[in-house]
Design a protein around this motif. Structure first.
Motif, PDB file in Angstrom:
ATOM      1  N   GLN A 124     -13.754  -5.584  23.454  1.00  0.00           N
ATOM      2  CA  GLN A 124     -15.033  -6.093  23.940  1.00  0.00           C
ATOM      3  C   GLN A 124     -15.865  -4.968  24.522  1.00  0.00           C
ATOM      4  OE1 GLN A 124     -14.529  -9.221  26.802  1.00  0.00           O
ATOM      5  NE2 GLN A 124     -16.607  -9.970  26.602  1.00  0.00           N
ATOM      6  N   LYS A 132     -30.625 -10.381  28.150  1.00  0.00           N
ATOM      7  CA  LYS A 132     -29.741 -10.508  26.997  1.00  0.00           C
ATOM      8  C   LYS A 132     -29.606  -9.165  26.285  1.00  0.00           C
ATOM      9  CE  LYS A 132     -29.075 -12.980  22.653  1.00  0.00           C
ATOM     10  NZ  LYS A 132     -29.628 -13.957  21.688  1.00  0.00           N
ATOM     11  N   THR A 134     -28.600  -6.874  23.058  1.00  0.00           N
ATOM     12  CA  THR A 134     -28.468  -6.878  21.602  1.00  0.00           C
ATOM     13  C   THR A 134     -27.819  -5.567  21.179  1.00  0.00           C
ATOM     14  OG1 THR A 134     -30.451  -8.242  21.353  1.00  0.00           O
ATOM     15  CG2 THR A 134     -29.690  -7.037  19.413  1.00  0.00           C
ATOM     16  N   ILE A 146     -19.701  -8.708  16.586  1.00  0.00           N
ATOM     17  CA  ILE A 146     -20.116 -10.111  16.669  1.00  0.00           C
ATOM     18  C   ILE A 146     -20.185 -10.450  18.147  1.00  0.00           C
ATOM     19  CG2 ILE A 146     -19.591 -12.509  16.101  1.00  0.00           C
ATOM     20  CD1 ILE A 146     -18.121 -11.526  13.663  1.00  0.00           C
ATOM     21  N   ASP A 147     -21.399 -10.843  18.606  1.00  0.00           N
ATOM     22  CA  ASP A 147     -21.676 -10.972  20.036  1.00  0.00           C
ATOM     23  C   ASP A 147     -21.368  -9.616  20.669  1.00  0.00           C
ATOM     24  OD1 ASP A 147     -22.541 -13.587  19.771  1.00  0.00           O
ATOM     25  OD2 ASP A 147     -20.527 -14.395  20.026  1.00  0.00           O
ATOM     26  N   ASN A 148     -20.357  -9.535  21.532  1.00  0.00           N
ATOM     27  CA  ASN A 148     -20.001  -8.225  22.095  1.00  0.00           C
ATOM     28  C   ASN A 148     -18.564  -7.840  21.760  1.00  0.00           C
ATOM     29  OD1 ASN A 148     -18.873 -10.200  23.707  1.00  0.00           O
ATOM     30  ND2 ASN A 148     -19.065  -9.034  25.583  1.00  0.00           N
ATOM     31  N   TYR A 149     -17.983  -8.479  20.717  1.00  0.00           N
ATOM     32  CA  TYR A 149     -16.634  -8.153  20.276  1.00  0.00           C
ATOM     33  C   TYR A 149     -16.705  -7.209  19.066  1.00  0.00           C
ATOM     34  CZ  TYR A 149     -14.446 -11.558  23.358  1.00  0.00           C
ATOM     35  OH  TYR A 149     -13.998 -12.236  24.461  1.00  0.00           O
TER      36      TYR A 149
END
Length: 406
Positions: A124, A132, A134, A146-149
């Motif tokens: 992570q 937010k 990006t 993907i997201d923060n993974y």
């Protein structure tokens, strides 16, 4: 001498920000005009009046030294006013207030990332920000975000960019970049048992309410031609569920640690082209969509680490439906009110009496039924709602109508 004869104020407020400006207003201002600017910027206040030869600007009620021109560059938060002087040394009434306030810049902290080795488990990103975040990556053939993974899919050096968009008053986007180096596995390690372990996390497909037990299933498989040794599967339960029991483990041993909320399933060996399964029981303690992630590893490096992790998303019905209401006009509990119904605007309520006859029916029910013209007693309801996935859920039960408050 105090006088106002011949004075007529015209104000303009121009906000300078990083080389650009915007006009907030011109002409006679309102009684109190508020201007919000980005912290560190300057707003130019412009006073214009007939017959004036000098001005005196005030900040929070105190005169500003040497601020005697028709324009003043305000760089502090507070209340500004101005007084005009004519050639007879007469001063005007103070102008209306202009309140200057600051908006803070967005903040983004993105620490450096340690080097990784191809085959390392997903990890992570640890950036933090006031808005937010990006993420983008270049090139895109070494990792996937993907997201923060982050999942490692190749070898090489990439640049990861974290950004936070600015606001209307502080429009600049904040950007921080970090470099990640993914090193190849040593020739010796990759040549010994290049296994391919895969895991799939799943839950029961039926609708589950909070406090209702249900099962998760972990299916694992060794998809390679080599045996995997010292296999370990870890499932750290999300905070929204409570552990009940481990149902069965086809192979190896499974335990639960309450302190870490982790289920650990271990086996000395998972032979080539074989699989195994673990089932365990939990209950949801809050409604909503809950993600449960499990991971599989072995002593050998994995040739395809992308399938070493699996996430199951489960929606839990969150309706708490009361079983009594007291429509006696005392302002308390006078309607059949369902607290969480606002989350389900598409709904239909049907109420019947003990003989099966309909006594109330409404689409898009708004918690307004008072049991008007009905006798005290027990009634039965069917509530149908459309959840966020577009699927219908139905709740059935009874409710007591009592006009005597309890």
């Amino acid at each position: 001498m105090i006088g106002t004869r011949g004075f007529k104020y015209i104000f303009s407020v121009v906000l300078f920000m990083f080389g650009s400006y915007a006009v907030f207003g011109a002409g006679s201002p309102p009684k109190s005009q508020t201007v919000t600017i980005c912290q560190g910027s300057v707003v130019v206040l412009n006073a214009s009046t007939l017959n004036a030869i000098a001005y005196q600007w005030y900040f929070n009620g105190q005169p500003i030294v040497a601020a005697t021109q028709n324009k003043y560059a305000a760089d502090k938060e507070g209340v500004y006013k101005v007084v005009a002087l004519n050639d007879q040394s007469c001063s005007s009434d103070a102008s209306d207030e202009v309140i200057v306030q600051f908006e803070a810049h967005a903040v983004l902290n993105f620490p450096a990332i340690a080097d990784k080795i191809f085959g390392d488990a997903p990890f992570q990103l640890s950036a933090t920000a006031t808005g937010k975040i990006t993420y983008t990556v270049s090139p895109n053939n070494v990792i996937q975000i993907i997201d923060n993974y982050v999942t490692i899919i190749g070898v090489g050096t990439v640049e990861i960019t974290a950004s936070v968009e600015g606001s209307k008053n502080c429009p600049n986007t904040i950007i921080v970049k970090q470099t990640l180096k993914v090193k190849p596995v040593s020739i010796l390690a990759s040549a010994i048992n290049p296994v391919d372990l895969a895991i799939v996390t799943s839950s029961e497909t039926r609708i589950v309410n909070i406090e209702e037990p249900f099962e998760y299933t972990l299916n694992i498989k060794n998809q390679s031609a080599y045996d995997a040794t010292q296999v370990s599967i870890t499932d750290t339960l999300p905070a929204a569920v409570d552990f009940i029991s481990i149902k069965n483990a086809s192979d190896g041993k499974a335990t639960y640690d309450a302190a870490s909320r982790a289920i650990t399933w271990t086996m000395t060996e998972l032979q080539a082209r074989t699989g195994s399964e673990l089932r365990f029981s939990v209950k949801a303690i809050q409604h909503g969509t809950i993600a449960n992630m499990a991971r599989i590893t072995s002593i050998e490096k994995d040739s395809n680490p992308v399938n070493n992790i699996s996430i199951d998303y489960k929606d839990f019905a969150g309706m708490t439906i009361p079983n009594v209401f007291t429509p006696n006009g005392d302002g308390r509990n006078d309607t059949f009110s369902i607290p969480d119904l606002s989350q389900y605007p598409q709904n239909e309520l049907l109420v019947i009496n003990r003989w099966g006859a309909s006594v109330y029916q409404a689409k898009n029910y708004q918690n307004t039924w008072t049991g008007d013209r009905l006798d005290d007693g027990t009634y039965f309801y069917s509530l149908k709602v459309i959840n966020k996935k577009g699927m219908q859920e139905e709740y059935k039960g009874y409710v007591m109508l009592l006009r005597k408050s309890i």
